[in-house]
Design a protein around this motif. Sequence first.
Motif, PDB file in Angstrom:
ATOM      1  N   VAL A 129       0.852  -1.191   0.000  1.00  0.00           N
ATOM      2  CA  VAL A 129       0.000   0.000   0.000  1.00  0.00           C
ATOM      3  C   VAL A 129       0.890   1.243   0.000  1.00  0.00           C
ATOM      4  CG1 VAL A 129      -1.757   1.294   1.270  1.00  0.00           C
ATOM      5  CG2 VAL A 129      -1.909  -1.212   1.123  1.00  0.00           C
TER       6      VAL A 129
ATOM      7  N   THR B 290       1.007   4.899   0.095  1.00  0.00           N
ATOM      8  CA  THR B 290       0.010   5.920   0.459  1.00  0.00           C
ATOM      9  C   THR B 290       0.179   7.216  -0.328  1.00  0.00           C
ATOM     10  OG1 THR B 290       1.383   6.813   2.234  1.00  0.00           O
ATOM     11  CG2 THR B 290      -0.154   5.026   2.809  1.00  0.00           C
TER      12      THR B 290
ATOM     13  N   GLU C 133       3.279  -2.735   3.961  1.00  0.00           N
ATOM     14  CA  GLU C 133       3.443  -3.955   3.179  1.00  0.00           C
ATOM     15  C   GLU C 133       3.684  -5.153   4.094  1.00  0.00           C
ATOM     16  OE1 GLU C 133       6.706  -3.923   0.388  1.00  0.00           O
ATOM     17  OE2 GLU C 133       5.764  -5.485  -0.811  1.00  0.00           O
TER      18      GLU C 133
ATOM     19  N   VAL D 197      -6.378  -1.497   2.691  1.00  0.00           N
ATOM     20  CA  VAL D 197      -7.146  -0.262   2.520  1.00  0.00           C
ATOM     21  C   VAL D 197      -8.621  -0.646   2.634  1.00  0.00           C
ATOM     22  CG1 VAL D 197      -7.720   1.661   0.993  1.00  0.00           C
ATOM     23  CG2 VAL D 197      -5.400   0.716   0.972  1.00  0.00           C
TER      24      VAL D 197
ATOM     25  N   VAL E 147      -6.482   2.735   6.584  1.00  0.00           N
ATOM     26  CA  VAL E 147      -5.282   2.359   5.826  1.00  0.00           C
ATOM     27  C   VAL E 147      -4.231   1.943   6.840  1.00  0.00           C
ATOM     28  CG1 VAL E 147      -3.453   3.157   4.257  1.00  0.00           C
ATOM     29  CG2 VAL E 147      -5.763   4.088   4.032  1.00  0.00           C
TER      30      VAL E 147
ATOM     31  N   VAL F  46      -1.007  -1.067  -4.255  1.00  0.00           N
ATOM     32  CA  VAL F  46      -2.267  -0.328  -4.142  1.00  0.00           C
ATOM     33  C   VAL F  46      -1.885   1.144  -4.004  1.00  0.00           C
ATOM     34  CG1 VAL F  46      -4.397  -0.043  -2.814  1.00  0.00           C
ATOM     35  CG2 VAL F  46      -3.330  -2.313  -3.001  1.00  0.00           C
TER      36      VAL F  46
ATOM     37  N   LEU G 137      -3.651   7.840  -0.057  1.00  0.00           N
ATOM     38  CA  LEU G 137      -4.456   6.807   0.598  1.00  0.00           C
ATOM     39  C   LEU G 137      -4.490   7.133   2.077  1.00  0.00           C
ATOM     40  CD1 LEU G 137      -3.194   3.611  -1.299  1.00  0.00           C
ATOM     41  CD2 LEU G 137      -5.112   5.142  -1.849  1.00  0.00           C
TER      42      LEU G 137
END
Length: 460
Positions: A23, A25, A34, A38, A48, A70, A372
Amino acid sequence: MDEDRDSTAESRSCDLLLTGGAVITMDTGAQIFEPGTVAIKGDRITAVGLESDLKHLSAKRVVDCSARAVIPSFVSAHDHLFQNAARGLGEGVDFRVWLPEFMMPLAASMTRDEVRAAVTMAAVEQARSGTSAVLDHHYAGTDLETTIAVADAVESVGLRGAIGHGMGREQPYPEEEQLVRAAEAIDARPAGSKVEIWPAPGDIIYNDQDFVISAVELARSKNVGWHTHCSQYKTDADVYLAEHGTRPVIWLEKAGLLGPDAHIAHMIFLDDEEVALAGERKTGIAYCPVSHGIFGLGTMRLTDLVEAGASIGLGYDGAVAGFRNDMFEQIKLAVIIQRLQSMDPTESGPQQALTLATRGGAEFLGLEAGVLSPGLLADITVVSLDGPHMTPRPAPIPAVAFAARSTDVEMTIVGGEVIFEQGSCTKVDEQSVMEEAQGRATDLIKRLDLPIEINPGRSR
Ligand SMILES: [Zn+2]
């Protein structure tokens, strides 16, 4: 007690969980989770973090994102979606010939159905490339119905953003009438719409100053942004200086037009004072590396403009000359072009370019997205980190910025709605969009009887 339990259960349940991926952000600290998770509820991100910290969450749908990144989805900060109808034509033609002798006549002769088909096709391609929002500069048919048809086409695919309603000397209506038409178009998709309509004078260099001021006043009275081009070609500033006795960005400042509501494409040929003013006013600037390279225009002063404080996003600038709507190509070239100019590999980098495409673009467009983070819009892209070009796998940010390509996008989410997954757009039938786009483009090009130098077969 029961009520408490219910409200806790409520807070733990969401609509969509993306779990197990890297992820990224894109927050200011470049935080990566990681494996991360999310959570999405309605149109917003609700949580998140590390997957291990968010195990208590449940969702109607859980998507396993292992071996995937992501990321916040991309924003195209400058576009001409209608130009998709002429993809590849005019390759290798000088911009000062290409625009007046090819693109302007093509734009003037397109029917509403041809525009709609081309715009829908471009929006599909952009959704497949992980793009969630676009600022389009539309000047092919600026009657109310065609402008609304462009907004409808963008929205039909599921994207958000704004359509710049093309205005200026090249339009076949007197300036007063253009302002009335623009006002009607804005009212049809007012501030707050998923796809807004903004006034868009074609180019600062080639428009009357009073007309540009009127267009900006209209935008401000309607509480929307405005969009234009400036200092795209090497002679633009000199042309302006000769006609008006001032450099264009200096004039924009004097006229009170610089600021976050100004969304200006290119801004390549700025002197130091213009860079400082654009930055000081937090002016929105669209950097279009593929277009700048394809037309051999020049290198935008990215580092200087970022340091000065400008709000910068990346734009496709239409696929006609760039051949494809692929944000990964823009991201990589955004860096490469800067390094070629400076002959310095420390100039720019994957994190900066990915920031421009995500957080930078969202700030540029004024969206509550681009990072994110809980509370922000769930505009999210899932990118595969699997395959020969990812093995061995680079670190997540350079993997996405430099190794990935559009075909690695597995899912594009806009406001919590999945608009692309499993290889297809979810809101339109891609096959019929492609068939119509091909058919209408063929009719258009045949009808135009283009000069031979526009024929790509003759290109070097
Ligand atoms: Zn443009």
